[in-house]
Design an enzyme around this catalytic site. Structure first.
Site, PDB file in Angstrom:
ATOM      1  N   CYS A   1       1.783  10.230  -2.127  1.00 58.51           N
ATOM      2  CA  CYS A   1       2.498   9.415  -2.832  1.00 58.51           C
ATOM      3  C   CYS A   1       1.983   9.330  -4.360  1.00 58.51           C
ATOM      4  O   CYS A   1       0.985   9.194  -4.558  1.00 58.51           O
ATOM      5  CB  CYS A   1       2.475   8.019  -2.503  1.00 58.51           C
ATOM      6  SG  CYS A   1       3.364   6.867  -3.651  1.00 58.51           S
TER       7      CYS A   1
ATOM      8  N   CYS B   1       9.497  13.775  -7.257  1.00 58.52           N
ATOM      9  CA  CYS B   1       8.979  13.252  -6.090  1.00 58.52           C
ATOM     10  C   CYS B   1      10.043  13.804  -4.966  1.00 58.52           C
ATOM     11  O   CYS B   1      11.055  13.461  -5.159  1.00 58.52           O
ATOM     12  CB  CYS B   1       8.690  11.872  -5.986  1.00 58.52           C
ATOM     13  SG  CYS B   1       8.324  10.997  -4.498  1.00 58.52           S
TER      14      CYS B   1
ATOM     15  N   GLN C   1      -4.888  -7.602  -7.634  1.00 59.45           N
ATOM     16  CA  GLN C   1      -3.874  -6.934  -8.514  1.00 59.45           C
ATOM     17  C   GLN C   1      -3.801  -5.424  -8.301  1.00 59.45           C
ATOM     18  O   GLN C   1      -5.103  -4.744  -8.363  1.00 59.45           O
ATOM     19  CB  GLN C   1      -3.663  -7.303  -9.909  1.00 59.45           C
ATOM     20  CG  GLN C   1      -3.530  -8.619 -10.495  1.00 59.45           C
ATOM     21  CD  GLN C   1      -2.023  -8.808 -10.420  1.00 59.45           C
ATOM     22  OE1 GLN C   1      -1.131  -8.093  -9.956  1.00 59.45           O
ATOM     23  NE2 GLN C   1      -1.450 -10.080 -10.765  1.00 59.45           N
TER      24      GLN C   1
ATOM     25  N   CYS D   1       5.130 -12.571 -10.946  1.00 60.04           N
ATOM     26  CA  CYS D   1       5.590 -11.257 -10.589  1.00 60.04           C
ATOM     27  C   CYS D   1       7.135 -11.254 -10.543  1.00 60.04           C
ATOM     28  O   CYS D   1       7.789 -10.312  -9.940  1.00 60.04           O
ATOM     29  CB  CYS D   1       5.170 -10.744  -9.411  1.00 60.04           C
ATOM     30  SG  CYS D   1       5.445 -11.713  -7.818  1.00 60.04           S
TER      31      CYS D   1
END
Length: 452
Positions: free
Chosen positions: A158, A72, A282, A407
């Site tokens: 992305c 990336c 989610q 989470c």
């Protein structure tokens, strides 16, 4: 003690939940971003506190076997993919250790740990993305904020988002620049266009484009709607969300549908799910289905039990259990999500589920006074965990089993410890990776009422 600007060579022996490597210099723990366990690195100390310090890498002397090539271009500036420099196998080992450490060290608990559930797909898995807008060199750009800042790193492609999101972003940005629509400036509170917010059904492929604006500009966006729908057949909904407040909270309370339907649909655990801009859903659908399957395994309903689903969002967890329960009672604070949950139940012909809007602790307390006595409680709290009121009410309800989805392993361990002090044994924990390449990890916890 190490000193600021000191340069030293040390071996990285661990990774934190924030993705920083850990080494020791002169007996003190030093946290070094961008390193991997096994790296021998030349490190410059940049900050020294009372019991630990921070460093930056000057040079990797000997790379760790866990290191992989980063693919990336904005990885270091964006800060979203904290673990892109190590192999996915090493990432899963790290996250499994984070979960285990939270419960054994922070919680002081001794549950059975199930095998960590890594993801099959580590790229393009997100079904949701929110891109703030800014002006760079006189042009509108979008991207993500650099860590601990509001400095925008321009990004349209992305690796964690579906490729079509990049194409849609470039189309919207081109329109904003062509029509010279003003971009919101958070320092002055001026400008109109704030965020581009995209959602996509992983199974259905349906796409929602939500444009977050400071005030109603539906007339200026009508041509953009035509452009988008002519270019992208999977777009089923274009919504304008109005947020007039001078705040860094992304979404406002008012949504106006500019084109198509108010929501998009997807499938979760075999149920059709309706998703609005404000619904919690989610972000990694395929892994969420594995997460919910583990929760169902832990819950083990026998068809005769009442299940309370706290912080239920659009009802996806409770509805996935409805077939094996006598009744599902869901509680959620976001009104739109509750409406989604009710429609999700109706569209799937699920008649044994009801949903209530309000704070989980307050609403559940009222339901308890009205005679709601759940055999089982499923709780999926935000990152900060359950409120003390919610923990107390769960314990007072005295369900025979509690299944917690979290989470944040640290707050999950804290809440599990509190419940263990109120008569519950913490039986099983399973780490689940819903966010590959990032520092986040989920876990599922099974607690049962201590018969003793």
């Amino acid at each position: 003690m190490p000193e600021k600007n000191q340069v030293c060579t040390a071996e990285i022996t661990g990774l934190t939940a924030e993705g920083s490597g850990v080494c020791r210099v002169d007996g003190m723990a030093v946290f070094v971003p961008g390193t991997a366990v096994g790296d021998m690195a030349e490190i410059k100390i940049v900050k020294v506190l009372k019991s630990y310090a921070f460093g930056i890498v000057e040079r990797i002397v000997t790379p760790s076997p866990d290191r992989v090539e980063n693919t990336c271009s904005v990885y270091k500036q964006c800060g979203g993919c904290l673990l892109r420099h190590i192999s996915y196998e090493a990432e899963c080992r790290t996250k499994d250790s984070i979960v285990r450490d939270a419960f054994t060290r922070i919680g002081g608990l001794t549950p059975e740990f199930d095998s960590f559930l890594g993801a099959e797909a580590t790229e393009h898995y997100r079904n949701k993305a929110q891109y703030p807008l800014a002006i760079r060199d006189g042009k509108a750009v979008c991207g993500f904020y650099a860590p601990r800042s509001h400095r925008l790193v321009p990004v349209t492609d992305c690796a964690l988002q579906p490729e079509v999101f990049g194409e849609i972003l470039r189309t919207v940005l081109g329109y904003i620049n062509e029509k010279k629509l003003s971009v919101y400036d958070e320092t002055t509170g001026s400008g109109i266009m704030r965020h581009i917010y995209l959602r996509r059904g992983a199974h259905s492929g349906e796409i929602m484009v939500c444009l977050v604006v400071r005030k109603d500009v539906s007339r200026q966006l009508s041509a953009l709607c035509r452009l988008l729908t002519e270019s992208f057949a999977d777009i089923k909904s274009i919504v304008m969300n109005i947020n007039p407040r001078k705040t860094n909270v992304i979404l406002g309370d008012s949504c106006v549908t500019l084109w198509g339907s108010d929501t998009i649909s997807d499938t979760m655990c075999g149920n059709t799910v309706e998703i609005s801009p404000l619904s919690f859903y989610q972000v990694n659908t395929l892994q969420a289905e594995r997460l919910y399957a583990k929760a169902l395994e832990y819950a083990a309903p026998d068809g005769s039990e009442v299940i309370a689903d706290l912080y239920c969002g659009a009802g996806t967890i409770g509805l996935s259990m409805a077939e094996k329960a006598a009744k599902i009672v869901g509680v959620e604070i976001i009104p739109q999500a509750v409406e989604n949950a009710k429609r999700n139940a109706q569209s799937n012909n699920i008649t044994n589920a009801e949903f209530h809007c309000g704070d989980a602790g307050e609403v559940f307390g009222k339901l308890r006074k009205q005679g709601c006595a759940p055999d089982m409680i499923v709780v999926d709290p935000p990152r900060k965990g359950c409120s003390q009121e919610t923990v107390d009410l769960i314990a007072e309800a005295s369900p025979k089993r509690i299944v917690m989805i979290s989470c944040n392993p640290a707050t999950a361990a804290r809440d599990a410890k509190l419940l263990s002090e109120k008569g519950y044994s913490v039986d099983k924990v399973c780490g689940v990776d819903l966010f590959p390449r990032t520092g986040h990890v989920e876990c599922v916890v099974l607690m049962s009422r201590d018969k003793a």
